[in-house]
Design a protein around this motif. Structure first.
Motif, PDB file in Angstrom:
ATOM      1  N   UNK A  62     -62.905  27.901  34.341  1.00 37.92           N
ATOM      2  CA  UNK A  62     -61.895  28.787  34.929  1.00 37.92           C
ATOM      3  C   UNK A  62     -62.125  28.978  36.421  1.00 37.92           C
ATOM      4  N   UNK A 116     -59.539  28.184  39.334  1.00 39.89           N
ATOM      5  CA  UNK A 116     -59.128  29.137  40.363  1.00 39.89           C
ATOM      6  C   UNK A 116     -59.346  28.561  41.757  1.00 39.89           C
ATOM      7  N   UNK A 117     -60.529  27.967  41.952  1.00 42.72           N
ATOM      8  CA  UNK A 117     -60.821  27.399  43.275  1.00 42.72           C
ATOM      9  C   UNK A 117     -59.773  26.352  43.635  1.00 42.72           C
ATOM     10  N   UNK A 118     -59.381  25.564  42.636  1.00 38.64           N
ATOM     11  CA  UNK A 118     -58.350  24.553  42.910  1.00 38.64           C
ATOM     12  C   UNK A 118     -57.019  25.210  43.217  1.00 38.64           C
ATOM     13  N   UNK A 119     -56.701  26.290  42.496  1.00 40.21           N
ATOM     14  CA  UNK A 119     -55.424  26.964  42.709  1.00 40.21           C
ATOM     15  C   UNK A 119     -55.339  27.503  44.134  1.00 40.21           C
ATOM     16  N   UNK A 128     -57.956  19.154  35.716  1.00 38.54           N
ATOM     17  CA  UNK A 128     -56.595  19.505  36.106  1.00 38.54           C
ATOM     18  C   UNK A 128     -56.543  21.011  36.321  1.00 38.54           C
ATOM     19  N   UNK A 129     -56.003  21.460  37.448  1.00 42.71           N
ATOM     20  CA  UNK A 129     -55.998  22.905  37.705  1.00 42.71           C
ATOM     21  C   UNK A 129     -55.293  23.701  36.604  1.00 42.71           C
ATOM     22  N   UNK A 130     -54.184  23.169  36.092  1.00 46.18           N
ATOM     23  CA  UNK A 130     -53.429  23.896  35.064  1.00 46.18           C
ATOM     24  C   UNK A 130     -54.278  24.083  33.810  1.00 46.18           C
ATOM     25  N   UNK A 186     -57.308  26.494  34.443  1.00 46.53           N
ATOM     26  CA  UNK A 186     -56.966  27.916  34.511  1.00 46.53           C
ATOM     27  C   UNK A 186     -56.686  28.491  33.127  1.00 46.53           C
ATOM     28  N   UNK A 187     -56.211  27.642  32.242  1.00 49.21           N
ATOM     29  CA  UNK A 187     -55.856  28.095  30.907  1.00 49.21           C
ATOM     30  C   UNK A 187     -57.080  28.167  29.990  1.00 49.21           C
TER      31      UNK A 187
END
Lengths: 407, 226
Positions: A308, A312-315, A399-401, A404-405
């Motif tokens: 996670x 977040x860092x990627x987001x 993958x960021x998505x 995050x999930x």
């Protein structure tokens, strides 16, 4: 984006799980410590052996019977061979020749007994082999002619038999049961264990031939030759070879004798200890590899745990290489810390080995070389990078998505 | 500045789950002007999360075109998308997603680090935290802050790079009504003061009621836009 901040962040993240980081580092510590320690002891052993060989004399050559394996019926070396080599016209580079008989014999004195390397020598042996006496005199021409029952002994031999390292001249010891009067005591040349140069006995060649080491008529086991200087050793080598070829009537290319130089011995000994050190170091290196796998394992766990965070860092804009560097910094820090502690450990180990050797009178001073320290540092950093790369790549490729999930 | 900050044309997103193809979005077109505030609503599985991911440049559409602030982003590489996100998009998540071991200040500085801002990071982060009323909580870590305060740190983090849009995914979902209300006030205040475009993704009608425009999704298609 490799900055001090990355470094602090990695430090912070590693210290959030101190026990885990410490255990991971331990693998590298043991690996590097073992490598450094073994290399240090190996270098120490090499120095000891080199020192011992050099102490025999710097420009010596040794002539032994027998050539390569397929030479049949090699002629023995004789006293006459030695005399021929001593001819200044045939061998101008040679300044001294000492024919030697050699055996391991039992010495005894008042119930004490020991085995010592025993040499039958001529009066020239003294000067050829740089032998120095701390008391008494060496074997003389008169002793040779009279086949005198006299002996020059080493300090360790004196210690074992007589219980003292001085005032031994005049005592009578027994060699193979026969009485010999001690006429001289060698100074200590250092040495230990197998082939101890301080546990030796020298008797006149003629006496050895008739009473201790029965060989064929006039045969000797080895001829020691002293060249006029270290630079003339190669020419002395050629001169000896040509004299012996003539005397033994051997066809060209099938010498029935072998000439070793000091250089040969040094090279051989260096090769042997080098191979041994490398071999043991390689085994120690395997534990470094295992330590590296430990790092990889922990980094993989860490990546999963922090999915996670990575998301977040990627987001908020982290690129792949930002994440890659973040995790590589952590794994390199782990292995580098392990490397540094390991160097200290190896150093400590080599000091302990040195102390034990000193306590047991063994001449061995392990030396931690700059090479091995640099090698260990580089290698451990490389281990961290190599084994950190896969987990870091995995983190960077999330993958960021998805990340995050992740729960 | 271009006319539309969000200009999506016929966005389609299809996932492969094993053998089955899941159509998360079936041709969504959406245009949003700078400074607008809108809610994207819909039941679970309607595709609103997928739409948010596309708008936030976390993901690429299967087909269709998407311009964010005039820049075509539907076929950029991962790292190019990361760069767009760091400059143009701010996220506020339902579960805050703060880095637990770092101070509020460090959390707010994070996007600036990735955007390559070298100077004045501390200064800007402090200002952003002051703007959400946390000027006295700079050195606190998330576990020393209440839920509402944590979400305000997240808002400061979303703002700090002056993005074109801020995406808020159920921003009050984990908060009690009082701190939820506070968070909403700060978010809407931003829009008023800075003119930041705000997109809420929610199924809370109370949030939607506070936005001028509501987009309803059902089965991957926009069924209402008012």
């Amino acid at each position: 984006m490799l900055s001090l901040l990355n470094f602090y962040e990695a430090l912070d993240s590693l210290s959030s799980n101190k026990l885990r980081s410490a255990l991971t580092v331990l693998g590298i510590v043991i690996g590097v410590g073992a490598v450094i320690g073994i290399m240090a002891v190996g270098a120490g052993a090499q120095n000891t052996i080199t020192g011992q060989i050099s102490s025999i004399g710097t420009n010596l050559l040794f002539v032994l019977r027998g050539g390569t394996e397929d030479i049949r019926n090699p002629k023995p070396l004789t006293i006459q061979d030695a005399e021929a080599i001593a001819d200044p016209f045939a061998a101008p580079s040679v300044v001294g020749v000492a024919p030697v008989l050699q055996d391991t014999l039992e010495l005894s004195y008042a119930g004490e007994s020991t085995f010592a390397q025993s040499f039958g020598v001529t009066s020239s042996y003294n000067s050829v082999s740089n032998l120095a006496l701390s008391e008494g005199e060496f074997v003389s021409e008169a002793h040779i002619l009279g086949r005198a029952a006299v002996a020059v002994i080493g300090p360790d031999t004196a210690e074992t038999l007589l219980g003292r390292r001085e005032g031994v001249v005049g005592e009578t010891i027994r060699i193979e049961g026969q009485p010999f009067r001690v006429i001289g005591l060698m100074t200590s040349r250092g040495g230990s264990g197998f082939g101890n140069q301080d546990n030796q006995v020298m008797v006149p060649l003629s006496t050895a031939q008739t009473r201790l080491m029965s060989r064929g008529r006039d045969r000797v086991d080895m001829i020691m030759v002293k060249a006029s200087s270290p630079e003339t050793v190669p020419s002395a080598d050629l001169e000896i070879a040509s004299i012996l070829r003539t005397r033994h009537r051997t066809p060209i290319g099938s010498d029935d004798f072998t000439v070793f130089t000091q250089e040969d011995f040094l090279t051989t000994a260096g090769t042997i200890t080098g191979v041994l050190t490398l071999f043991l170091g390689g085994i120690a290196g395997i534990s470094l590899l295992v330590g590296g796998i430990g790092i990889m394992n922990i980094m993989l766990v860490s990546v999963t745990e922090r999915t996670r965070e990575i998301g977040l860092r990627k987001a908020v804009g982290a690129r792949k290489r930002d994440i890659l560097f973040q995790f590589l910094t952590e794994s390199s820090l782990l292995s580098l810390a392990g490397g540094l502690i390991g160097i200290a450990l190896g150093w400590g180990l080599s000091l302990i080995v040195g102390a034990i050797a000193a306590a047991s009178d063994t001449d061995l001073t392990p030396s931690v070389t700059l090479d091995s320290v640099l090698l260990a540092t580089l290698f451990s950093a490389a281990v961290g990078l190599f084994f950190g790369l896969y987990p870091a790549k995995r983190a960077a490729d999330l993958e960021p998505v998805e990340a995050l999930r992740y729960e | 500045m271009s006319e539309w900050v969000i200009d999506a044309e016929a966005l389609v997103k299809t996932y492969k789950m094993g053998e089955v193809e899941v159509h998360a979005l079936r041709g969504v077109s959406l245009k949003v002007r700078p400074g607008e505030v809108l809610s994207i609503m819909g039941p679970s599985g309607s595709g609103k999360s997928t739409l948010m991911n596309l708008i936030g440049c976390l993901d690429r559409p299967s087909t269709g075109s998407y311009r964010l602030d005039g820049e075509q982003v539907s076929d950029l590489s991962d790292d190019e998308l990361a760069e767009i996100r760091s400059r143009k998009v701010g996220f506020v998540f339902q579960s805050f997603n703060l880095l637990g071991r770092q101070t509020a200040l460090a959390n707010v500085e994070l996007p600036m680090r990735y955007a390559g801002v070298a100077r004045g990071r501390r200064q800007r982060a402090t200002e952003a935290l002051e703007a959400v009323g946390l000027g006295d909580r700079l050195r606190h870590r998330p576990n020393e802050l209440s839920g509402g305060q944590q979400q305000r740190v997240a808002i400061a983090r979303a703002l700090v790079n002056s993005p074109s849009i801020v995406l808020a995914d159920e921003p009050t979902g984990n908060l009690d009504s009082k701190s939820g209300d506070e968070v909403m006030r700060y978010l809407l205040g931003l829009n008023k003061d800075l003119g930041t475009t705000l997109v809420f993704v929610t199924h809370d009608p109370e949030i939607a009621a506070r936005t001028k425009r509501i987009v309803r999704l059902f089965d991957g298609e926009i069924v209402e836009d008012k």
